[in-house]
Scaffold this active site. Sequence first.
Site, PDB file in Angstrom:
ATOM      1  N   ASP A   1     -22.827  85.110 -26.761  1.00  0.00           N
ATOM      2  CA  ASP A   1     -22.346  85.366 -25.400  1.00  0.00           C
ATOM      3  C   ASP A   1     -21.047  84.583 -25.166  1.00  0.00           C
ATOM      4  OD1 ASP A   1     -22.508  86.310 -22.756  1.00  0.00           O
ATOM      5  OD2 ASP A   1     -23.593  84.527 -22.086  1.00  0.00           O
ATOM      6  N   HIS A   2     -20.006  85.277 -24.726  1.00  0.00           N
ATOM      7  CA  HIS A   2     -18.713  84.642 -24.387  1.00  0.00           C
ATOM      8  C   HIS A   2     -18.129  83.788 -25.514  1.00  0.00           C
ATOM      9  CE1 HIS A   2     -18.635  85.907 -20.185  1.00  0.00           C
ATOM     10  NE2 HIS A   2     -19.904  85.580 -20.096  1.00  0.00           N
TER      11      HIS A   2
ATOM     12  N   THR B   1     -28.880  82.742 -14.887  1.00  0.00           N
ATOM     13  CA  THR B   1     -29.218  81.891 -13.739  1.00  0.00           C
ATOM     14  C   THR B   1     -30.639  82.108 -13.207  1.00  0.00           C
ATOM     15  OG1 THR B   1     -26.905  81.727 -13.147  1.00  0.00           O
ATOM     16  CG2 THR B   1     -28.478  81.299 -11.380  1.00  0.00           C
TER      17      THR B   1
ATOM     18  N   ASP C   1     -14.658  86.988 -26.077  1.00  0.00           N
ATOM     19  CA  ASP C   1     -14.200  86.975 -24.694  1.00  0.00           C
ATOM     20  C   ASP C   1     -12.747  86.513 -24.635  1.00  0.00           C
ATOM     21  OD1 ASP C   1     -13.619  86.530 -22.059  1.00  0.00           O
ATOM     22  OD2 ASP C   1     -15.337  85.232 -21.642  1.00  0.00           O
TER      23      ASP C   1
ATOM     24  N   ASN D   1     -26.552  91.165 -18.064  1.00  0.00           N
ATOM     25  CA  ASN D   1     -26.718  89.757 -18.448  1.00  0.00           C
ATOM     26  C   ASN D   1     -27.393  88.923 -17.350  1.00  0.00           C
ATOM     27  OD1 ASN D   1     -25.206  90.546 -20.631  1.00  0.00           O
ATOM     28  ND2 ASN D   1     -23.676  88.938 -20.440  1.00  0.00           N
TER      29      ASN D   1
ATOM     30  N   HIS E   1     -21.990  91.315 -16.288  1.00  0.00           N
ATOM     31  CA  HIS E   1     -22.258  89.867 -16.376  1.00  0.00           C
ATOM     32  C   HIS E   1     -22.585  89.351 -14.978  1.00  0.00           C
ATOM     33  CE1 HIS E   1     -20.779  88.648 -20.491  1.00  0.00           C
ATOM     34  NE2 HIS E   1     -20.557  89.955 -20.463  1.00  0.00           N
ATOM     35  N   GLY E   2     -23.127  88.153 -14.927  1.00  0.00           N
ATOM     36  CA  GLY E   2     -23.399  87.534 -13.623  1.00  0.00           C
ATOM     37  C   GLY E   2     -24.361  88.348 -12.783  1.00  0.00           C
TER      38      GLY E   2
ATOM     39  N   GLU F   1     -14.282  91.791 -23.482  1.00  0.00           N
ATOM     40  CA  GLU F   1     -14.256  91.598 -22.012  1.00  0.00           C
ATOM     41  C   GLU F   1     -12.851  91.770 -21.473  1.00  0.00           C
ATOM     42  OE1 GLU F   1     -16.323  88.212 -20.272  1.00  0.00           O
ATOM     43  OE2 GLU F   1     -14.883  88.136 -18.611  1.00  0.00           O
TER      44      GLU F   1
ATOM     45  N   GLY G   1     -23.598  82.313 -12.153  1.00  0.00           N
ATOM     46  CA  GLY G   1     -24.194  81.263 -11.312  1.00  0.00           C
ATOM     47  C   GLY G   1     -24.786  81.827 -10.033  1.00  0.00           C
TER      48      GLY G   1
HETATM   49  P1  13P Z   1     -25.845  84.743 -14.521  1.00  0.00           P
HETATM   50  O1  13P Z   1     -26.056  83.338 -14.956  1.00  0.00           O
HETATM   51  O2  13P Z   1     -25.114  84.834 -13.229  1.00  0.00           O
HETATM   52  O3  13P Z   1     -27.079  85.546 -14.579  1.00  0.00           O
HETATM   53  O4  13P Z   1     -24.826  85.401 -15.614  1.00  0.00           O
HETATM   54  C1  13P Z   1     -25.236  85.513 -16.928  1.00  0.00           C
HETATM   55  C2  13P Z   1     -24.134  85.997 -17.801  1.00  0.00           C
HETATM   56  O5  13P Z   1     -23.275  86.746 -17.418  1.00  0.00           O
HETATM   57  C3  13P Z   1     -24.130  85.535 -19.194  1.00  0.00           C
HETATM   58  O6  13P Z   1     -23.023  86.002 -19.896  1.00  0.00           O
HETATM   59  O1  G3H Z   2     -22.033  83.304 -18.895  1.00  0.00           O
HETATM   60  C1  G3H Z   2     -22.459  82.169 -18.943  1.00  0.00           C
HETATM   61  C2  G3H Z   2     -23.883  81.930 -19.280  1.00  0.00           C
HETATM   62  O2  G3H Z   2     -24.635  81.796 -18.102  1.00  0.00           O
HETATM   63  C3  G3H Z   2     -24.001  80.747 -20.190  1.00  0.00           C
HETATM   64  O3  G3H Z   2     -23.676  79.584 -19.527  1.00  0.00           O
HETATM   65  O4  G3H Z   2     -22.065  78.311 -20.939  1.00  0.00           O
HETATM   66  O5  G3H Z   2     -23.639  77.157 -19.342  1.00  0.00           O
HETATM   67  O6  G3H Z   2     -24.505  78.174 -21.452  1.00  0.00           O
HETATM   68  P1  G3H Z   2     -23.448  78.208 -20.364  1.00  0.00           P
HETATM   69 ZN    ZN Z   3     -21.285  86.249 -18.734  1.00  0.00          ZN
END
Ligand code: 13P
Ligand code: G3H
Ligand code: ZN
Length: 283
Positions: free
Chosen positions: A81-82, A232, A103, A229, A207-208, A133, A180
């Site tokens: 991820d990212h 949080t 990313d 995704n 995402h998010g 992305e 978040g």
């Molecule tokens: P949230 O933490 O907002 O659920 O987002 C997760 C995310 O996008 C991980 O790449």
């Molecule tokens: O997109 C971000 C994810 O919630 C992962 O977050 O970099 O704190 O592990 P992190």
């Molecule tokens: Zn993300």
Amino acid sequence: MLVTLKEMLEEARKGSYAVGAFNTNNMEIVQAIVESAQEERAPVILQASQGALKYAGIQYIVGLVKAAAAVSTVPLALHLDHGTSFEQAMLCIRHGFSSVMFDGSKMPLEENIAMTNRVGEIARAVGVSLEGELGRIGGTEDDITVEDKDALFTNPQEAATFVKETEVDALAVAIGTAHGPYKGEPRLDFDRLKEIRDKVDTPLVLHGASGVPDESIQRAIELGVGKINIDTDIRLAFTRAVSRVLQETPGEYDPRKILGPAKEEMKAIIKGKMRLFRSSGKA
Ligand code: 13P
Ligand code: G3H
Ligand code: ZN
């Protein structure tokens, strides 16, 4: 069994559902995700951020997911991820990830395309899927103005160019979600999502997605989102359960009696998401 993101998202498109991509960084979270998938008969993506890999160690994350894949009978994908560097993506590929994200969203378009292609050339050669992305997803910012929107959100024409030039298997778009917890209710730019969808045939990634209302999630799936995704909401469930146990049983000192309930609380959230994404019953 471990499968690629590409295969998983092709099935999702055919069945008009989205696959949940849940972030993990420890054993209980891996178990919560995989047990939920198993009980819901849902395909699922386990994803680790660079921070998660640093925290747990890549060998532990891969070891945990491979152990889960050995006992599960539903398709699992292991996804970076990212990822923000070529080296990070290569390390994950070498350790057995079935999918990686590059990313380059903070880079100018041409540089993002070039770097995504650099990762993509190797990933494709070894049968690993790739997510790219475009646009800024960012942290939780309230009150984004119209001018901000055009500067930060994914430009549909650029999305078409990006996908044509990189041939990514999935594209993360910025349409109003943020990583978040949200302060207010997130408002997604569905017109923009539709415009992207009209120009791009590749599965889109939201995402998010923690804290996004159910109706918005459903609408996003109808408009081409195939991967959603969630991090949080899992973190909040974990922390809620740990706090509750310690409050109700102040003398508790056995980690199993604290983390066991945390796993159950995370499972309830994850299963709810799988039903919302309509991936339940698809494996
Ligand atoms: P949230 O933490 O907002 O659920 O987002 C997760 C995310 O996008 C991980 O790449
Ligand atoms: O997109 C971000 C994810 O919630 C992962 O977050 O970099 O704190 O592990 P992190
Ligand atoms: Zn993300």
